[in-house]
Design a protein around this motif. Structure first.
Motif, short mmCIF file in Angstrom:
data_model
loop_
_atom_site.label_atom_id
_atom_site.label_comp_id
_atom_site.label_asym_id
_atom_site.label_seq_id
_atom_site.Cartn_x
_atom_site.Cartn_y
_atom_site.Cartn_z
N VAL A 119 -11.89 2.65 6.91
CA VAL A 119 -10.57 2.91 6.32
C VAL A 119 -9.99 4.16 6.96
O VAL A 119 -10.69 5.17 7.11
CB VAL A 119 -10.65 3.12 4.78
CG1 VAL A 119 -9.26 3.36 4.21
CG2 VAL A 119 -11.32 1.95 4.11
N LEU A 163 -7.50 -0.85 7.84
CA LEU A 163 -8.73 -1.38 7.26
C LEU A 163 -9.51 -2.13 8.31
O LEU A 163 -8.94 -2.84 9.14
CB LEU A 163 -8.42 -2.33 6.09
CG LEU A 163 -7.58 -1.79 4.92
CD1 LEU A 163 -7.20 -2.91 3.99
CD2 LEU A 163 -8.35 -0.71 4.17
N TYR A 181 -3.65 -1.42 -4.36
CA TYR A 181 -4.53 -1.12 -3.24
C TYR A 181 -4.74 0.37 -3.01
O TYR A 181 -5.78 0.77 -2.46
CB TYR A 181 -4.01 -1.80 -1.98
CG TYR A 181 -4.23 -3.28 -2.01
CD1 TYR A 181 -5.49 -3.82 -1.87
CD2 TYR A 181 -3.17 -4.16 -2.23
CE1 TYR A 181 -5.71 -5.20 -1.92
CE2 TYR A 181 -3.37 -5.53 -2.28
CZ TYR A 181 -4.64 -6.04 -2.13
OH TYR A 181 -4.85 -7.39 -2.20
N VAL A 185 -8.76 0.47 -2.61
CA VAL A 185 -9.39 0.82 -1.34
C VAL A 185 -10.31 2.03 -1.47
O VAL A 185 -11.47 1.98 -1.02
CB VAL A 185 -8.32 1.04 -0.25
CG1 VAL A 185 -8.95 1.55 1.03
CG2 VAL A 185 -7.55 -0.25 0.02
#
Length: 307
Positions: A119, A163, A181, A185
């Motif tokens: 990430v 990602l 998200y 995440v």
């Protein structure tokens, strides 16, 4: 067709004015990366000329792919549709308004590859182009969610991020009906990095995130990740009971006491109702979005596998 190294997911809703400007900035960046890529635009039920503009752009840009949803399903659901259909080894999500600079994608990809990260967050280091109210409300939102959800949520990180395929597949496996998200995440706990940038002014058109949607996002963020609001309701009830006893001793107007306690009860019922509504929606089992078409199935350069 071969799997591209990079997918760029772009949710779009009534953005006929800014789309050409967005393409002018994004395409040179991606062409200069030296990697195979696809740009996956998700038309979230637009009612203006967005679909026609995308069709013209697709004829001139072979890597452009258009997924069209049956109706407006909301930004996060449109983003979900894009993430689920993207095939890149890395997937970048970015809004079309050019407030997040496409040029930062190159740095994101470099940071991910050199650091072996899953990430890479886009962090807004400068929000001076936002209105004072926007900066205040955004600051309040991040302080609130970081206090309730945890410090693992990066401050000033929106939906501009990179990602890895590992992260995308992990997100796809979560049973979220209303995904947020910017909280999901970080919750994954995967190796991450950051790229900072100055937030720019919207290039054209108008914001698709008015106050009502911002409040909805905050409510979804809290009710998706924590039962803290229910505990707040409990504490409010205890506080109201104590204040009611105090009011009974001091002898104020009964009407004031009734109104105060009634307001507390309605607030607590509202908080409980949010959680019940989420359970009800999940039990219905309706899809969060319905895909009408995907140009990848019409001879586009990158095919979509069956999931």
């Amino acid at each position: 067709m071969d799997v591209p190294q990079l997918s760029v997911v772009v949710p779009v809703f009534n953005e006929e004015d800014v789309l050409p400007l967005f393409a002018e900035r994004l395409r040179p960046v991606l062409d200069g990366l030296g990697v195979s890529y696809e740009v996956l635009t998700v038309d979230d039920g637009s009612t203006d000329a967005t679909a026609a503009v995308l069709e013209v752009m697709r004829r001139r840009w072979p890597q452009l792919r258009v997924v069209r949803l049956q109706r407006n399903s909301g930004h996060q659901n449109a983003l979900t549709a894009g993430l689920h259909r993207a095939r890149g080894e890395y997937v970048v999500s970015i809004d079309v308004d050019l407030q997040d600079p496409p040029e930062a994608i190159a740095e994101m990809l470099r940071v991910a590859e050199t650091g072996g990260l899953d990430v890479v967050y886009g962090i807004r280091s400068d929000r001076s182009t936002d209105s004072p109210f926007k900066r205040w409300s955004a600051g309040l939102y991040y302080r609130l969610v970081r206090r309730v959800v945890g410090r693992r949520v990066p401050a000033d990180a929106g939906d501009f991020r990179l990602l890895s395929r590992t992260a995308v597949e992990a997100l796809a496996g979560l049973p979220e009906h209303r995904p947020v998200y910017r909280l999901l995440v970080p919750w994954l706990g995967l190796p991450s990095g950051e790229v900072t940038y100055a937030r720019e002014r919207r290039a054209a058109g108008h914001s698709k995130y008015p106050l009502g949607k911002m409040i909805r996002l905050a409510v979804d963020s809290l009710t998706s990740f924590t039962a803290a609001p229910l505990r707040i309701a409990t504490w409010l009830g205890c506080t109201g009971l104590a204040l009611a006893g105090l009011l009974a001793l001091t002898g104020p107007s009964i009407l004031v006491a009734v109104v105060f306690l009634g307001a507390l009860q309605l607030l607590c019922l509202g908080l409980l109702g949010e959680y019940v509504a989420r359970i009800f929606t999940a039990m219905q089992g309706r899809p969060a979005y319905v895909v009408v078409s995907d140009t990848a199935t019409e001879g586009a350069r990158v095919a979509v596998p069956t999931r």
